[in-house]
Motif scaffolding. Structure first.
Motif: not given
Length: 169
Positions: A142-169
């Motif tokens: 519950n302290q980790i936000a998961i989002t699409p990766r930054i700056g990979v709009d060229y990656a077609q069907e993989d551009k929105d894959a939930p592979l970015r992880f951010v720690l909420n301090l």
DNA sequence: GCAGTGATCATA
DNA sequence: ATGATCACTGCC
């Protein structure tokens, strides 16, 4: 760094790096440790956002090697991107370390820590002045936000894959 | 919004 | 040899 962790695929390793320490021994000898707060997973040849998507080249060869090494490349002529190679040898996964506590952005991070492409293919270890310490317990989900990766709009069907992880301090 | 900056890779 | 592209940042 335990081998069992380094052998994880990038999507599994990435969230486990959050809250751990990125450690740097600077050229003047001082050591600083930074809490990792933002990472992205790049998950092999099938991932259109991953540099290994086009196969093994001189640049991507490091990702095919044994895990636990740094993959550092220059982008836009000025910024070094810091990645930790993971997954078993021959499986080209890596985790991009984008931010640590107090320093947001992958280019700013490497600039602040004086990391350049000379670290590419080096082992993540105190011997080379740049390593990770797994000293904190795993961060609760519950302290980790998961989002699409930054700056990979060229990656077609993989551009929105939930592979970015951010720690909420 | 967009310029700066240079390694890398595909094309030839 | 040439040219497009780029897991970004800072300033307009």
């Amino acid at each position: 760094m335990p081998k069992s962790i380094l052998n994880l695929t990038a999507d599994k390793l990435a969230p486990r790096l959050l809250g751990q320490f990125l450690c740097r021994r600077f050229p003047n000898g001082t050591v600083k440790k930074y809490v990792i707060t933002e990472v992205e997973a790049y998950v092999g040849e099938q991932d259109k956002a991953c540099h290994a998507h086009k196969g093994k080249t001189k640049r991507t060869a490091i990702m095919y090697g044994p895990p636990g090494h740094w993959y550092v490349y220059l982008i836009y002529g000025m910024y070094s991107m810091l990645n930790l190679v993971c997954a078993p040898t021959g499986v080209p996964h890596a985790v991009l370390i984008r931010s640590v506590k107090g320093i947001t952005g992958p280019g700013r991070l490497t600039r602040a820590l004086k990391i350049d492409t000379s670290f590419n293919a080096k082992l993540a270890s105190p011997d080379h002045g740049l390593w990770v310490e797994f000293s904190n317990p795993n961060i609760p989900k519950n302290q980790i936000a998961i989002t699409p990766r930054i700056g990979v709009d060229y990656a077609q069907e993989d551009k929105d894959a939930p592979l970015r992880f951010v720690l909420n301090l």
